[in-house]
Design a protein around this motif. Sequence first.
Motif, mmCIF file in Angstrom:
data_model
loop_
_atom_site.group_PDB
_atom_site.id
_atom_site.type_symbol
_atom_site.label_atom_id
_atom_site.label_comp_id
_atom_site.label_asym_id
_atom_site.label_seq_id
_atom_site.Cartn_x
_atom_site.Cartn_y
_atom_site.Cartn_z
ATOM 1 N N ALA A 11 7.201 5.928 -4.138
ATOM 2 C CA ALA A 11 7.525 6.084 -5.469
ATOM 3 C C ALA A 11 7.544 7.289 -5.944
ATOM 4 O O ALA A 11 8.287 8.100 -6.817
ATOM 5 N N ARG A 12 6.508 8.073 -5.383
ATOM 6 C CA ARG A 12 6.196 9.664 -5.892
ATOM 7 C C ARG A 12 7.334 10.611 -4.852
ATOM 8 O O ARG A 12 7.261 11.587 -4.838
ATOM 9 N N GLY A 13 8.001 10.025 -4.075
ATOM 10 C CA GLY A 13 9.068 10.820 -3.032
ATOM 11 C C GLY A 13 8.347 11.147 -1.781
ATOM 12 O O GLY A 13 8.947 12.118 -1.262
ATOM 13 N N GLU A 14 7.145 10.902 -1.347
ATOM 14 C CA GLU A 14 6.632 11.178 -0.266
ATOM 15 C C GLU A 14 7.676 10.946 0.922
ATOM 16 O O GLU A 14 8.202 9.751 1.213
ATOM 17 N N ALA A 15 7.820 11.692 2.040
ATOM 18 C CA ALA A 15 8.582 11.302 3.164
ATOM 19 C C ALA A 15 7.954 10.237 4.108
ATOM 20 O O ALA A 15 6.700 10.174 4.124
ATOM 21 N N LYS A 16 8.753 9.202 4.441
ATOM 22 C CA LYS A 16 8.499 8.125 5.068
ATOM 23 C C LYS A 16 7.659 8.520 6.354
ATOM 24 O O LYS A 16 6.559 7.820 6.654
ATOM 25 N N ALA A 17 7.571 9.520 7.170
ATOM 26 C CA ALA A 17 7.015 10.069 8.195
ATOM 27 C C ALA A 17 5.641 10.419 7.884
ATOM 28 O O ALA A 17 4.609 10.273 8.783
ATOM 29 N N ARG A 18 5.208 10.792 6.710
ATOM 30 C CA ARG A 18 4.209 10.994 6.201
ATOM 31 C C ARG A 18 3.496 9.929 5.551
ATOM 32 O O ARG A 18 2.134 9.802 5.589
ATOM 33 N N VAL A 19 4.231 8.863 4.978
ATOM 34 C CA VAL A 19 3.503 7.796 4.306
ATOM 35 C C VAL A 19 2.749 6.837 5.468
ATOM 36 O O VAL A 19 1.822 6.459 5.355
ATOM 37 N N ALA A 20 3.369 6.625 6.597
ATOM 38 C CA ALA A 20 2.891 5.550 7.646
ATOM 39 C C ALA A 20 1.624 5.850 8.148
ATOM 40 O O ALA A 20 0.756 5.117 7.770
ATOM 41 N N ILE A 63 1.052 -1.181 0.055
ATOM 42 C CA ILE A 63 -0.071 0.045 -0.103
ATOM 43 C C ILE A 63 0.826 1.233 -0.163
ATOM 44 O O ILE A 63 0.566 2.096 -0.444
ATOM 45 N N ALA A 64 2.178 1.154 0.641
ATOM 46 C CA ALA A 64 3.064 2.296 0.518
ATOM 47 C C ALA A 64 3.616 2.469 -0.628
ATOM 48 O O ALA A 64 4.157 3.770 -0.924
ATOM 49 N N TYR A 65 3.734 1.698 -1.477
ATOM 50 C CA TYR A 65 4.715 1.604 -2.708
ATOM 51 C C TYR A 65 4.590 2.793 -3.500
ATOM 52 O O TYR A 65 5.336 3.646 -3.791
ATOM 53 N N GLY A 66 3.351 2.995 -3.741
ATOM 54 C CA GLY A 66 2.802 4.134 -4.783
ATOM 55 C C GLY A 66 3.350 5.616 -4.134
ATOM 56 O O GLY A 66 3.999 6.444 -4.686
ATOM 57 N N LEU A 67 3.113 5.806 -2.890
ATOM 58 C CA LEU A 67 3.487 6.965 -2.111
ATOM 59 C C LEU A 67 4.936 7.145 -2.108
ATOM 60 O O LEU A 67 5.689 8.086 -2.413
#
Length: 227
Positions: free
Chosen positions: A105-114, A99-103
């Motif tokens: 790949a777009r360069g979103e910060a890990k802290a925002r992705v979780a 589920i996190a992959y697309g975010l």
Amino acid sequence: MSALLTVRGLSRRHGERLLFDIDELRLEAASAYVLTGANGVGKSTLLRALAGLERVEAGQVEFEGKPLALHPYPKALRQAIVYVHQHPIMFSTSVFHNIAYGLLARGEAKARVAPLVEEAMAWAGVTYLADTDPARLSGGEKQRVALARARVLQPRLLLLDEPTANLDGAAREQVIALIPTLMEKGSTVVMACHDRDLIGLPGVRRLKLRDGRLEYRPIKGDIDETP
């Protein structure tokens, strides 16, 4: 209501065979559609073409009122359109990372992705599967994970290819229950399907591919799949 995507002169051939020749495809913003038609008329091809996965001929293309070309596939559409296959492909990691992959790949910060992934998993009812290898998922679980993976990207246009095919009982009902909430988030949703319950969802418009043409139809609760 304003148009999200308009494509005029949309056609596709398989060799000498004309699969479809659509004068105009117009999808309104924050709306939902079912795309019906007999098997083999090109429903999946049409969805894949809108997602940049199939080459088609197109005349005039407008996205949010701005002219674009479908080829090469523009960044604006790649960021705005998400396609979910009938048989979603999962990476051999975990449900969370799928589920996190697309975010990421777009360069979103890990802290925002979780937190975004956690919210999407809760929405799809798959939080308990976060650390699970996708190879162990049932068909219904895979479809809900695929929907969460699409939703977390906040698409303007979500293309679903037979989202309830091969699902029975509770699994099918769980997937159907998620569809209206996608519309509530402001996405335009197009579903290629034969499912009467999807076709009968409130507020869903019907598009039908017949003899290579696209017909706009009111929902009547029946499915006429004659070519």
